[in-house]
Design a protein around this motif. Structure first.
Motif, PDB file in Angstrom:
ATOM      1  N   GLY A  67       5.038  24.002   6.178  1.00  0.00           N
ATOM      2  CA  GLY A  67       4.296  24.628   5.158  1.00  0.00           C
ATOM      3  C   GLY A  67       5.068  25.403   4.107  1.00  0.00           C
ATOM      4  N   LYS A  68       6.385  25.546   4.275  1.00  0.00           N
ATOM      5  CA  LYS A  68       7.232  26.547   3.706  1.00  0.00           C
ATOM      6  C   LYS A  68       7.662  25.959   2.436  1.00  0.00           C
ATOM      7  N   LYS A  69       7.615  24.670   2.044  1.00  0.00           N
ATOM      8  CA  LYS A  69       7.662  24.178   0.651  1.00  0.00           C
ATOM      9  C   LYS A  69       6.676  23.618   0.380  1.00  0.00           C
ATOM     10  N   PRO A  70       5.965  23.623  -1.047  1.00  0.00           N
ATOM     11  CA  PRO A  70       4.635  22.837  -1.404  1.00  0.00           C
ATOM     12  C   PRO A  70       4.968  21.499  -2.096  1.00  0.00           C
ATOM     13  N   TYR A  71       5.670  20.690  -1.259  1.00  0.00           N
ATOM     14  CA  TYR A  71       6.049  19.384  -1.840  1.00  0.00           C
ATOM     15  C   TYR A  71       5.008  18.387  -0.857  1.00  0.00           C
ATOM     16  N   SER A  72       4.887  17.192  -1.932  1.00  0.00           N
ATOM     17  CA  SER A  72       4.499  16.088  -1.080  1.00  0.00           C
ATOM     18  C   SER A  72       5.219  15.323  -0.372  1.00  0.00           C
ATOM     19  N   LEU A  73       4.847  14.778   0.903  1.00  0.00           N
ATOM     20  CA  LEU A  73       5.463  14.141   1.657  1.00  0.00           C
ATOM     21  C   LEU A  73       5.043  12.871   2.216  1.00  0.00           C
ATOM     22  N   HIS A  74       5.991  11.808   2.313  1.00  0.00           N
ATOM     23  CA  HIS A  74       5.574  10.483   2.508  1.00  0.00           C
ATOM     24  C   HIS A  74       6.373  10.032   3.786  1.00  0.00           C
ATOM     25  N   ARG A  75       6.061   8.914   4.670  1.00  0.00           N
ATOM     26  CA  ARG A  75       6.852   8.400   5.870  1.00  0.00           C
ATOM     27  C   ARG A  75       6.506   7.073   5.950  1.00  0.00           C
ATOM     28  N   VAL A  76       7.663   6.483   5.796  1.00  0.00           N
ATOM     29  CA  VAL A  76       7.277   4.750   5.986  1.00  0.00           C
ATOM     30  C   VAL A  76       8.353   4.458   6.857  1.00  0.00           C
ATOM     31  N   THR A  77       8.089   3.944   8.136  1.00  0.00           N
ATOM     32  CA  THR A  77       9.030   3.367   9.202  1.00  0.00           C
ATOM     33  C   THR A  77       8.877   1.973   8.949  1.00  0.00           C
ATOM     34  N   LEU A  78       9.691   1.162   9.666  1.00  0.00           N
ATOM     35  CA  LEU A  78       9.829  -0.234   9.529  1.00  0.00           C
ATOM     36  C   LEU A  78       8.318  -0.819  10.050  1.00  0.00           C
ATOM     37  N   ASP A  79       7.865  -0.213  10.894  1.00  0.00           N
ATOM     38  CA  ASP A  79       6.696  -0.890  11.677  1.00  0.00           C
ATOM     39  C   ASP A  79       5.457  -0.617  10.595  1.00  0.00           C
ATOM     40  N   ASP A  80       5.473   0.560   9.884  1.00  0.00           N
ATOM     41  CA  ASP A  80       4.417   1.255   8.953  1.00  0.00           C
ATOM     42  C   ASP A  80       4.449  -0.105   7.606  1.00  0.00           C
ATOM     43  N   LEU A  98       6.072  -3.136   7.883  1.00  0.00           N
ATOM     44  CA  LEU A  98       5.510  -4.407   8.608  1.00  0.00           C
ATOM     45  C   LEU A  98       3.943  -4.486   8.494  1.00  0.00           C
ATOM     46  N   GLU A  99       3.350  -3.337   8.983  1.00  0.00           N
ATOM     47  CA  GLU A  99       1.910  -3.511   9.080  1.00  0.00           C
ATOM     48  C   GLU A  99       1.341  -3.617   7.756  1.00  0.00           C
ATOM     49  N   GLU A 100       1.682  -3.237   6.524  1.00  0.00           N
ATOM     50  CA  GLU A 100       1.240  -3.130   5.358  1.00  0.00           C
ATOM     51  C   GLU A 100       1.776  -4.401   4.384  1.00  0.00           C
ATOM     52  N   GLY A 101       2.637  -5.271   5.247  1.00  0.00           N
ATOM     53  CA  GLY A 101       2.779  -6.671   4.649  1.00  0.00           C
ATOM     54  C   GLY A 101       4.219  -6.976   4.036  1.00  0.00           C
ATOM     55  N   LEU A 102       5.203  -6.003   4.564  1.00  0.00           N
ATOM     56  CA  LEU A 102       6.475  -6.061   3.982  1.00  0.00           C
ATOM     57  C   LEU A 102       6.945  -7.789   4.428  1.00  0.00           C
ATOM     58  N   TYR A 103       6.850  -8.081   5.688  1.00  0.00           N
ATOM     59  CA  TYR A 103       7.682  -9.292   5.873  1.00  0.00           C
ATOM     60  C   TYR A 103       6.918 -10.380   5.132  1.00  0.00           C
ATOM     61  N   ARG A 131       0.858  -1.067   0.083  1.00  0.00           N
ATOM     62  CA  ARG A 131      -0.069   0.071  -0.001  1.00  0.00           C
ATOM     63  C   ARG A 131       0.739   1.285  -0.083  1.00  0.00           C
ATOM     64  N   TYR A 132       1.880   1.080   0.662  1.00  0.00           N
ATOM     65  CA  TYR A 132       2.772   2.740   0.918  1.00  0.00           C
ATOM     66  C   TYR A 132       3.593   2.772  -0.376  1.00  0.00           C
ATOM     67  N   GLN A 133       3.629   1.607  -1.102  1.00  0.00           N
ATOM     68  CA  GLN A 133       4.288   1.835  -2.367  1.00  0.00           C
ATOM     69  C   GLN A 133       3.610   2.177  -3.422  1.00  0.00           C
ATOM     70  N   LYS A 134       2.175   1.712  -3.566  1.00  0.00           N
ATOM     71  CA  LYS A 134       1.045   2.315  -4.220  1.00  0.00           C
ATOM     72  C   LYS A 134       0.887   3.634  -4.062  1.00  0.00           C
ATOM     73  N   LYS A 135       0.794   4.110  -3.019  1.00  0.00           N
ATOM     74  CA  LYS A 135       0.631   5.486  -2.666  1.00  0.00           C
ATOM     75  C   LYS A 135       1.738   6.337  -3.388  1.00  0.00           C
ATOM     76  N   TRP A 136       2.920   5.833  -3.142  1.00  0.00           N
ATOM     77  CA  TRP A 136       4.029   6.661  -3.723  1.00  0.00           C
ATOM     78  C   TRP A 136       4.026   6.609  -5.435  1.00  0.00           C
ATOM     79  N   ALA A 137       3.546   5.574  -5.696  1.00  0.00           N
ATOM     80  CA  ALA A 137       3.445   5.246  -7.367  1.00  0.00           C
ATOM     81  C   ALA A 137       2.260   6.294  -7.942  1.00  0.00           C
ATOM     82  N   GLU A 138       1.193   6.553  -7.010  1.00  0.00           N
ATOM     83  CA  GLU A 138       0.094   7.440  -7.574  1.00  0.00           C
ATOM     84  C   GLU A 138       0.274   8.901  -7.410  1.00  0.00           C
ATOM     85  N   ASP A 139       1.162   9.052  -6.565  1.00  0.00           N
ATOM     86  CA  ASP A 139       1.435  10.546  -6.439  1.00  0.00           C
ATOM     87  C   ASP A 139       1.717  11.277  -7.642  1.00  0.00           C
TER      88      ASP A 139
END
Length: 492
Positions: free
Chosen positions: A181-194, A196-201, A10-18
């Motif tokens: 809010g000083k830069k109008p860029y899209s930001l994603h964040r993926v920790t190890l636990d994020d 794992l929760e979405e199926g990495l292992y 899912r987090y990879q899809k969010k990155w792909a669809e940005d």
């Protein structure tokens, strides 16, 4: 392009669809972000309507690994692509031209993917998608970004991927600017636990032919953390090293205070809660008319007033923090209201007394955790669910809302806070915990030895949140909500 991302988590899809021109991701190591980026670049380069991709790693191994990923994706989707070429790209570095080793895949579409073995000094004159991988480890990242952004003029895109490399690193500074809010860029964040929760292992087990179990995943996670040792927080959980301590410096707080801004305090003893309803209501109504009314009257005609509220029944404080949006769009604190050891009904009475008198009540955010859910819900029912934000505080909420608060204090958008030791203590209570500024579990005490838990600080960040979210309200919207409420009551 996005119809071909079913193999992604899912987090990879969010990155792909940005679709943003500039997107950034702070990530744990080995979560497959560079691999998924290779798939996006491959699909884009293979399309007639696509573009070139320029991948910039900081060594030859990274460049070659990325181009191998692209070749894998091209084979998976049966895309018409040539063999991997090892070649040299000539880039201008100041007054000199330098050759940079690169790997290239060319597609029948006419586009290509070029993976560079080191950072070129200048990307000007190029077109397409720029991928800066492990950005925190590049020398002079700021200069590289300046060159990359030039590609946006011709419809290009910039993708910035990295784990952290210290709190003072340019990559971390860039992320802070985005959150503030000083830069109008899209930001994603993926920790190890994020991940794992979405199926990495589970995906790792599938690839290795191993059976997945929760116990195996927990063991794998712990072994990975142990292997990184003291570096685990930075490498796996997006926490820049040396990122501890107080979030709001005392000098910043003192620069935004005004000694004439009052703190209105009310408390009652345990016996008060045992009085009949009428007696309690009379007592608080009298207090409101004697102590609160003139403060509220002074701001009642302002066209936009916001507030934030942190709730507590007995152990801590309920704090209501108003903010007035002034003519210059800055947010002035007229007063702060602290309520201690007050029954639920009387907290409701005080809040409604305050809000009912505001002609320009534009919006508020309220702590809706635990017992606070009651007061937040009745306020939303009375004033509109769009005007009263019922907030469940979480790490994600702090992550999204603390940087804008700090930015507002730094640039003077928020001003005239009370010059009060207890208020200051609450604002200083925000600590960086695992890379996120929040109120830790430890409580402090006020000048009378009574417990506090950053209550005024939470109320302020909520008030700023409300001002950012609810500024679009006007009389037409409010009138429309009232009409909808009347229609609903007529149907009952």
């Amino acid at each position: 392009m996005t119809e071909n991302v079913e193999t992604l988590l899912r987090y990879q899809k969010k990155w792909a669809e940005d679709k943003s021109e500039v997107a950034i991701i702070e990530k744990s190591r080995r979560t497959g972000v560079s691999w998924s980026e290779a798939g996006i670049s491959t699909l884009e380069a293979s399309s007639k309507s696509g573009m070139n991709a320029w991948y910039i790693g900081y060594n030859k191994d990274m460049a070659y690994e990325f181009i191998l990923y692209c070749a894998w994706w091209a084979k998976l989707y049966n895309l018409a692509a040539g063999e991997i070429e090892e070649t040299e790209e000539v880039f201008k570095d100041g007054d000199e031209s330098k050759s940079i080793l690169s790997f290239v895949i060319r597609f029948d579409s006419g586009w290509r993917i070029t993976a560079l073995s080191s950072r070129p000094a200048n990307l000007r004159g190029k077109q397409g998608r720029v991928i800066i991988d492990e950005a925190a480890f590049h020398d002079q990242l700021g200069e590289l970004l300046k060159a990359a952004m030039a590609l946006l003029m011709w419809g290009g895109k910039v993708r910035i991927i990295s784990t952290h490399n210290g709190v003072d690193n340019e990559f971390n500074e860039l992320i802070k600017e985005v959150r503030e809010g000083k830069k109008p860029y899209s930001l994603h964040r993926v920790t190890l636990d994020d991940a794992l929760e979405e199926g990495l292992y589970q995906r790792i087990c599938l690839k290795l032919g191993k059976e997945w179990t929760p116990e195996a995943e927990a063991l794998w996670r712990q072994n990975l953390i142990d292997s990184y040792g003291e570096a685990a927080e930075e490498e796996l959980f997006c926490v820049p090293s040396r990122s501890g301590g107080t979030y709001l410096p005392i000098g910043l707080i003192e620069a935004r205070v005004n000694a004439s801004t009052p703190v209105i305090r009310i408390s009652r003893d345990e016996e008060f809660g045992r009085l009949p309803d009428e007696a309690r209501a009379f007592d608080i109504r009298s207090w409101c008319e004697e102590e609160l009314q003139h403060h509220v009257r002074a701001i009642s005609d302002h066209p936009q007033v916001f507030f934030g509220a942190d709730f507590a029944r007995s152990s801590d404080l309920t704090v209501i923090w108003p903010l007035i949006k002034m003519q210059d769009f800055r947010l002035k604190t007229p007063f702060v209201l602290e309520i201690r050891n007050m029954p639920f009904r009387q907290q409701e009475q005080i809040l409604f007394y305050f809000l009912d008198k505001l002609k320009g009540f534009a919006g508020g955010a309220m702590d809706a955790r635990g017992n606070g859910q009651y007061l937040a819900e009745v306020a939303a029912q009375r004033y509109g669910f769009s005007r009263v934000i019922q907030t469940m505080l979480s790490e994600k909420w702090y992550l999204e809302n603390m940087p804008p608060l700090k930015a507002a204090l730094e640039d003077g958008t928020i001003y005239d806070m009370p010059a009060d030791r207890d208020i200051q203590s609450d604002l200083r209570a925000f600590k960086v915990v695992r890379g996120v500024a929040r109120i830790p579990d430890q409580r402090t005490s006020d000048k009378d030895g009574k417990k506090r838990h950053g209550d005024a600080g939470i109320a302020l960040v909520m008030a700023n949140h409300a001002a950012r979210i609810c500024s679009g309200f006007d009389d037409n919207i409010i009138s429309g909500m009232k009409r909808e409420t009347s229609r609903y009551l007529d149907r009952m």
